[in-house]
Design an enzyme around this catalytic site. Structure first.
Site, PDB file in Angstrom:
ATOM      1  N   ASP A  27     111.670   5.650  89.626  1.00 54.26           N
ATOM      2  CA  ASP A  27     111.057   6.959  89.918  1.00 54.26           C
ATOM      3  C   ASP A  27     109.638   7.078  89.366  1.00 54.26           C
ATOM      4  O   ASP A  27     109.236   8.141  88.891  1.00 54.26           O
ATOM      5  CB  ASP A  27     111.926   8.098  89.326  1.00 54.26           C
ATOM      6  CG  ASP A  27     113.346   8.076  89.879  1.00 54.26           C
ATOM      7  OD1 ASP A  27     113.523   7.676  91.038  1.00 54.26           O
ATOM      8  OD2 ASP A  27     114.266   8.466  89.129  1.00 54.26           O
ATOM      9  N   LYS A  37     120.917   1.145  94.107  1.00 57.19           N
ATOM     10  CA  LYS A  37     120.673  -0.097  93.364  1.00 57.19           C
ATOM     11  C   LYS A  37     119.189  -0.228  93.062  1.00 57.19           C
ATOM     12  O   LYS A  37     118.343   0.235  93.835  1.00 57.19           O
ATOM     13  CB  LYS A  37     121.132  -1.298  94.196  1.00 57.19           C
ATOM     14  CG  LYS A  37     122.620  -1.305  94.489  1.00 57.19           C
ATOM     15  CD  LYS A  37     123.388  -1.698  93.253  1.00 57.19           C
ATOM     16  CE  LYS A  37     124.872  -1.498  93.465  1.00 57.19           C
ATOM     17  NZ  LYS A  37     125.640  -1.777  92.246  1.00 57.19           N
ATOM     18  N   HIS A  92     113.193  11.353  95.921  1.00 59.04           N
ATOM     19  CA  HIS A  92     113.902  11.774  94.714  1.00 59.04           C
ATOM     20  C   HIS A  92     114.072  13.297  94.773  1.00 59.04           C
ATOM     21  O   HIS A  92     113.124  14.011  95.110  1.00 59.04           O
ATOM     22  CB  HIS A  92     113.104  11.375  93.468  1.00 59.04           C
ATOM     23  CG  HIS A  92     113.831  11.667  92.194  1.00 59.04           C
ATOM     24  ND1 HIS A  92     114.839  10.864  91.721  1.00 59.04           N
ATOM     25  CD2 HIS A  92     113.714  12.693  91.319  1.00 59.04           C
ATOM     26  CE1 HIS A  92     115.317  11.384  90.600  1.00 59.04           C
ATOM     27  NE2 HIS A  92     114.645  12.490  90.326  1.00 59.04           N
ATOM     28  N   ASN A 152     110.572   5.869  98.340  1.00 56.11           N
ATOM     29  CA  ASN A 152     111.866   6.436  97.956  1.00 56.11           C
ATOM     30  C   ASN A 152     111.734   7.960  97.989  1.00 56.11           C
ATOM     31  O   ASN A 152     110.633   8.498  97.931  1.00 56.11           O
ATOM     32  CB  ASN A 152     112.226   5.971  96.539  1.00 56.11           C
ATOM     33  CG  ASN A 152     113.572   6.508  96.077  1.00 56.11           C
ATOM     34  OD1 ASN A 152     114.558   6.486  96.817  1.00 56.11           O
ATOM     35  ND2 ASN A 152     113.616   7.009  94.847  1.00 56.11           N
ATOM     36  N   SER A 169     122.018  11.103 105.240  1.00 57.08           N
ATOM     37  CA  SER A 169     121.430  12.263 105.922  1.00 57.08           C
ATOM     38  C   SER A 169     119.906  12.158 105.998  1.00 57.08           C
ATOM     39  O   SER A 169     119.305  12.637 106.970  1.00 57.08           O
ATOM     40  CB  SER A 169     121.868  13.570 105.259  1.00 57.08           C
ATOM     41  OG  SER A 169     121.286  13.730 103.999  1.00 57.08           O
TER      42      SER A 169
HETATM   43  C1  GRF Z   1     119.361  12.350  98.326  1.00 53.11           C
HETATM   44  O1  GRF Z   1     119.578  13.493  97.565  1.00 53.11           O
HETATM   45  C2  GRF Z   1     118.212  11.577  97.774  1.00 53.11           C
HETATM   46  O2  GRF Z   1     117.249  12.365  97.165  1.00 53.11           O
HETATM   47  C3  GRF Z   1     118.872  10.731  96.736  1.00 53.11           C
HETATM   48  O3  GRF Z   1     120.127  10.398  97.260  1.00 53.11           O
HETATM   49  C4  GRF Z   1     120.510  11.373  98.211  1.00 53.11           C
HETATM   50  C5  GRF Z   1     120.758  10.650  99.482  1.00 53.11           C
HETATM   51  O4  GRF Z   1     121.410  11.424 100.432  1.00 53.11           O
HETATM   52  N1  GRF Z   1     118.015   9.631  96.358  1.00 53.11           N
HETATM   53  P1  GRF Z   1     121.587  10.862 101.891  1.00 53.11           P
HETATM   54  O5  GRF Z   1     122.391   9.568 101.825  1.00 53.11           O
HETATM   55  O6  GRF Z   1     120.227  10.635 102.485  1.00 53.11           O
HETATM   56  O7  GRF Z   1     122.346  11.932 102.614  1.00 53.11           O
END
Ligand code: GRF
Length: 205
Positions: free
Chosen positions: A155, A96, A114, A112, A17
């Site tokens: 992170d 990963k 988080h 990334n 998403s």
């Molecule tokens: C999100 O909550 C992101 O913060 C985490 O994994 C989830 C990924 O969701 N790292 P999507 O695949 O982007 O819907």
């Protein structure tokens, strides 16, 4: 950052998403100076690959399981990235670890997202619903999402953009996750837009 176009590889393991939000922002012209070159997943059935295919973008299943050694896997990943002229990597639900050789090759060129306000509620084991369970268990009134550069520690890299959400007294991990995800879909495209325009700022909550 150099003034070049961001040629992006998106790495993800799940539904995608966040990738969809970024792609929509590019398609609608809200992000300029950036394009998606390839989408890579360790999981052949991942929704993120399906989204890429539906948008006629290169979608590649690449997993360490396809190789005898980790080094061969990393070689293949780096070759794939250069074959697609990738100069920027966006992790979007990638489950990963990014190998230190890849971090080194793309220093400050990997981001990334988080689902919490780093540096709190991050690190090994802090992913998915566990993050929101920990936030609720701690009694925090605020949570949010963080876009950050990726370095060798989970992170840990510097923050590109953060946005907060209120934790409601009756929140469950699932309702909080949904509210945070909406924020993710706002700040991930925005962070990329800023990085593509070299006006990235470090914002703390
Ligand atoms: C999100 O909550 C992101 O913060 C985490 O994994 C989830 C990924 O969701 N790292 P999507 O695949 O982007 O819907």
């Amino acid at each position: 950052m150099s003034g070049d176009m961001l040629n992006i590889a998106v790495l993800g393991s799940g539904r995608g998403s966040n990738f969809q939000a970024i792609l929509t922002a590019i398609q609608q012209g809200r992000i300029t100076g950036a394009e998606i070159r390839v989408v890579i997943s360790n999981n052949s059935g991942a929704g993120i690959l399906e989204i890429a295919r539906n948008n006629s973008l290169p979608a590649v299943h690449l997993s360490h399981r396809q190789f005898t050694t980790e080094d061969e896997f990393v070689d293949a990943l780096l070759s794939l990235l250069s074959a697609h002229r990738v100069n920027f990597i966006v992790l979007a639900g990638y489950m990963k670890r990014v190998h230190p050789r890849v971090v080194e090759a793309y220093r400050r060129r990997i981001i990334n997202i988080h689902p919490a306000l780093l540096p709190r509620f991050g690190g090994p084991g802090m992913y998915g619903i566990r993050v929101h369970e920990a936030v609720i268990a701690s009694g925090e009134r605020l949570s949010g999402a963080t876009v950050h550069f990726v370095d060798e520690e989970y992170d840990h890299g510097s923050v590109v953009l953060q946005k907060t959400v209120l934790v409601a007294p009756d929140d469950t991990p699932e309702t909080l996750a949904a509210r945070v995800l909406e924020i993710e879909h706002e700040i991930y495209p925005e962070a990329i837009r800023r990085l593509a325009h070299q006006d990235a700022v470090v914002e703390k909550a």
